[in-house]
Design a protein around this motif. Structure first.
Motif, PDB file in Angstrom:
ATOM      1  N   ASP A  31     -17.798  44.364  45.429  1.00 63.93           N
ATOM      2  CA  ASP A  31     -18.483  43.072  45.585  1.00 63.93           C
ATOM      3  C   ASP A  31     -19.743  43.320  46.402  1.00 63.93           C
ATOM      4  OD1 ASP A  31     -19.153  40.325  46.559  1.00 63.93           O
ATOM      5  OD2 ASP A  31     -17.262  39.824  45.576  1.00 63.93           O
ATOM      6  N   VAL A  32     -20.828  42.613  46.047  1.00 60.08           N
ATOM      7  CA  VAL A  32     -22.071  42.784  46.817  1.00 60.08           C
ATOM      8  C   VAL A  32     -21.913  42.204  48.226  1.00 60.08           C
ATOM      9  CG1 VAL A  32     -23.736  42.931  44.926  1.00 60.08           C
ATOM     10  CG2 VAL A  32     -23.018  40.666  45.728  1.00 60.08           C
ATOM     11  N   ASP A  33     -20.981  41.281  48.381  1.00 61.58           N
ATOM     12  CA  ASP A  33     -20.725  40.686  49.689  1.00 61.58           C
ATOM     13  C   ASP A  33     -19.567  41.455  50.338  1.00 61.58           C
ATOM     14  OD1 ASP A  33     -20.067  39.198  51.868  1.00 61.58           O
ATOM     15  OD2 ASP A  33     -19.650  37.331  50.777  1.00 61.58           O
ATOM     16  N   LYS A  34     -19.908  42.302  51.292  1.00 57.09           N
ATOM     17  CA  LYS A  34     -18.868  43.175  51.876  1.00 57.09           C
ATOM     18  C   LYS A  34     -17.896  42.396  52.771  1.00 57.09           C
ATOM     19  CE  LYS A  34     -21.006  46.378  49.714  1.00 57.09           C
ATOM     20  NZ  LYS A  34     -20.739  46.291  48.301  1.00 57.09           N
ATOM     21  N   THR A  35     -18.259  41.153  53.140  1.00 60.46           N
ATOM     22  CA  THR A  35     -17.350  40.396  54.010  1.00 60.46           C
ATOM     23  C   THR A  35     -16.047  40.050  53.280  1.00 60.46           C
ATOM     24  OG1 THR A  35     -18.263  38.227  53.409  1.00 60.46           O
ATOM     25  CG2 THR A  35     -19.269  39.346  55.298  1.00 60.46           C
ATOM     26  N   VAL A  36     -16.059  40.083  51.935  1.00 61.15           N
ATOM     27  CA  VAL A  36     -14.813  39.750  51.212  1.00 61.15           C
ATOM     28  C   VAL A  36     -13.704  40.745  51.555  1.00 61.15           C
ATOM     29  CG1 VAL A  36     -16.026  38.648  49.269  1.00 61.15           C
ATOM     30  CG2 VAL A  36     -15.344  41.041  49.073  1.00 61.15           C
ATOM     31  N   PHE A  37     -14.108  41.971  51.921  1.00 61.72           N
ATOM     32  CA  PHE A  37     -13.092  42.991  52.188  1.00 61.72           C
ATOM     33  C   PHE A  37     -12.415  42.787  53.542  1.00 61.72           C
ATOM     34  CE2 PHE A  37     -15.780  44.804  48.919  1.00 61.72           C
ATOM     35  CZ  PHE A  37     -14.816  45.159  47.989  1.00 61.72           C
ATOM     36  N   GLU A  38     -13.073  42.027  54.433  1.00 61.09           N
ATOM     37  CA  GLU A  38     -12.442  41.655  55.699  1.00 61.09           C
ATOM     38  C   GLU A  38     -11.147  40.904  55.397  1.00 61.09           C
ATOM     39  OE1 GLU A  38     -12.994  41.721  59.168  1.00 61.09           O
ATOM     40  OE2 GLU A  38     -13.997  43.485  58.328  1.00 61.09           O
ATOM     41  N   TYR A  39     -11.279  39.940  54.465  1.00 62.35           N
ATOM     42  CA  TYR A  39     -10.140  39.115  54.092  1.00 62.35           C
ATOM     43  C   TYR A  39      -9.068  39.947  53.386  1.00 62.35           C
ATOM     44  CZ  TYR A  39      -7.517  35.488  51.634  1.00 62.35           C
ATOM     45  OH  TYR A  39      -6.515  34.705  51.142  1.00 62.35           O
ATOM     46  N   LEU A  40      -9.530  40.937  52.618  1.00 67.54           N
ATOM     47  CA  LEU A  40      -8.590  41.690  51.775  1.00 67.54           C
ATOM     48  C   LEU A  40      -8.012  42.928  52.453  1.00 67.54           C
ATOM     49  CD1 LEU A  40     -10.580  41.456  48.422  1.00 67.54           C
ATOM     50  CD2 LEU A  40      -8.416  40.331  48.923  1.00 67.54           C
ATOM     51  N   LYS A  41      -8.451  43.188  53.700  1.00 65.63           N
ATOM     52  CA  LYS A  41      -8.078  44.479  54.299  1.00 65.63           C
ATOM     53  C   LYS A  41      -6.574  44.620  54.586  1.00 65.63           C
ATOM     54  CE  LYS A  41      -9.403  43.365  59.011  1.00 65.63           C
ATOM     55  NZ  LYS A  41     -10.518  43.349  59.916  1.00 65.63           N
ATOM     56  N   HIS A  42      -5.857  43.480  54.659  1.00 65.84           N
ATOM     57  CA  HIS A  42      -4.432  43.575  54.968  1.00 65.84           C
ATOM     58  C   HIS A  42      -3.563  43.826  53.745  1.00 65.84           C
ATOM     59  CE1 HIS A  42      -5.361  42.706  59.018  1.00 65.84           C
ATOM     60  NE2 HIS A  42      -5.915  41.549  58.696  1.00 65.84           N
ATOM     61  N   ASN A  43      -4.176  43.957  52.568  1.00 67.95           N
ATOM     62  CA  ASN A  43      -3.354  44.317  51.409  1.00 67.95           C
ATOM     63  C   ASN A  43      -3.863  45.638  50.835  1.00 67.95           C
ATOM     64  OD1 ASN A  43      -5.452  43.742  49.598  1.00 67.95           O
ATOM     65  ND2 ASN A  43      -5.062  41.577  49.936  1.00 67.95           N
ATOM     66  N   LYS A  44      -3.326  45.972  49.691  1.00 66.54           N
ATOM     67  CA  LYS A  44      -3.560  47.347  49.220  1.00 66.54           C
ATOM     68  C   LYS A  44      -4.828  47.517  48.366  1.00 66.54           C
ATOM     69  CE  LYS A  44       0.703  47.228  47.772  1.00 66.54           C
ATOM     70  NZ  LYS A  44       1.715  47.464  46.795  1.00 66.54           N
ATOM     71  N   ILE A  45      -5.728  46.547  48.388  1.00 72.72           N
ATOM     72  CA  ILE A  45      -6.923  46.653  47.550  1.00 72.72           C
ATOM     73  C   ILE A  45      -7.943  47.582  48.213  1.00 72.72           C
ATOM     74  CG2 ILE A  45      -8.877  45.376  46.552  1.00 72.72           C
ATOM     75  CD1 ILE A  45      -6.883  42.996  46.309  1.00 72.72           C
ATOM     76  N   LYS A  46      -8.319  48.616  47.472  1.00 73.29           N
ATOM     77  CA  LYS A  46      -9.263  49.599  48.027  1.00 73.29           C
ATOM     78  C   LYS A  46     -10.688  49.082  47.833  1.00 73.29           C
ATOM     79  CE  LYS A  46      -8.111  53.356  45.793  1.00 73.29           C
ATOM     80  NZ  LYS A  46      -8.228  54.748  45.427  1.00 73.29           N
TER      81      LYS A  46
END
Ligand code: NAD
Length: 289
Positions: A31-46
């Motif tokens: 995603d061009v918006d890297k903040t989305v990975f903050e939300y997703l960091k607690h699951n297994k999405i790399k």
């Protein structure tokens, strides 16, 4: 283990990707918006920051992006990096022409494609209960149906490529009008002094029932949890509904179809965007218009 590269982890994409990940699919996100990975960091999405690497490492690439121009830009890159072992699935809502254009481009290289826009909103994406409207050939659909079965409760092969997008704009033109009608009905009830909880009980079980009431009631504290309970934050942005109505009206014009309610709805949602409410969920139409 199946591997999916998921591009566009916004309101919809994040829930869809999480459901894949929870069901033994190895999901890598871009995603061009890297903040989305903050939300997703607690699951297994790399997280992957390079599209070429994402394509190289995944057989299935799913896009869930805002609009046609963005899908076109991203798909041109995906096609460039792909070979015939890949399948590209676009779940965004975009115009039929762009959908056909990029899918035909992919076919030249022998890359498999499907258009598979969705209905069900953010709640459907989070709970894995979306409906997928699919365009493409039967064999490709059958081979990848397991992904729709994980992310949704229904998938319907509507016809050849582009047919999914055609079905989707018909659905959203209807939804745009029903949401306005639901608002008018609740406003009338309020002015008549009715208890709105009781009205919800009646409407959701009577001939007036519809998705906008039963699943997405636009009044705070009434019905199931919906964006109205979060002051219309999250959900399906009014600007995206305006986009979908533009697609539907353009398709109506080119096919010579009379769509009076569709035109009226388009004006209403365009006004909301002009008034600065484009970021809010489209159900705010019942309060802000
Ligand atoms: P969104 O704006 O929340 O998410 C889109 C994501 O795409 C964002 O995270 C954004 O950063 C990312 N993005 C934008 N440009 C990109 C690029 N070039 N490369 C990679 N990532 C990029 O939108 P959404 O609500 O998740 O909707 C996505 C699509 O689904 C739209 O086409 C919309 O019409 C459709 N849709 C939305 C809903 C809903 O309820 N929100 C329901 C059905 C269909």
């Amino acid at each position: 283990m199946h591997k999916v590269g998921f591009i566009g982890l916004g309101n919809m994409g994040k829930g869809m990707a999480q459901n894949l990940s929870k069901n033994n699919i190895l999901v890598t996100g871009f995603d061009v918006d890297k903040t989305v990975f903050e939300y997703l960091k607690h699951n297994k999405i790399k997280q992957e920051n390079n599209l070429e690497t994402l394509v190289k490492n995944n057989e299935v690439l799913i896009t869930m992006l805002p609009d046609g121009p963005i899908v076109k830009k991203v798909w041109e890159q995906l096609i460039n990096y792909s070979d015939q072992d890949k399948i590209l699935i676009d779940c965004s809502t975009i115009d039929v022409e762009t959908s056909l254009e990029v899918q035909k481009l992919a076919k030249i290289k022998g890359i498999k494609t499907l258009d598979a826009p969705v209905s069900g909103g953010v709640m459907g994406a989070d709970s894995g209960t979306l409906t997928f409207m699919v365009g493409g050939d039967f064999d490709t659909y059958s081979s990848y149906k397991y992904l729709f079965d994980i992310m949704g409760k229904n998938s319907i092969l509507c016809g050849e490529i582009g047919a999914g997008q055609s079905a989707k704009i018909c659905n959203n033109m209807l939804l745009a009008s029903t949401m306005i009608a639901v608002g008018e009905s609740f406003n009338l009830a309020k002015n008549l002094g009715l208890n709105l909880e009781k009205l919800y009980e009646v409407l959701s079980t009577s001939s007036g029932s519809c998705w906008a009431i039963n699943n997405y009631c636009p009044y705070k504290g009434i019905g199931p949890d919906s964006p109205a309970d979060k002051n219309y934050n999250g959900g399906f942005a009014t600007s995206l509904m305006k986009k979908d109505l533009s697609l539907a009206i353009a398709a109506a014009k080119s096919s010579g179809t009379k769509v009076n309610y569709g035109l009226q709805s388009q004006k209403s949602y365009a006004k909301l965007v002009d008034d600065g409410h484009g970021e809010l969920d489209f159900s705010c139409v019942v309060e802000k218009l």
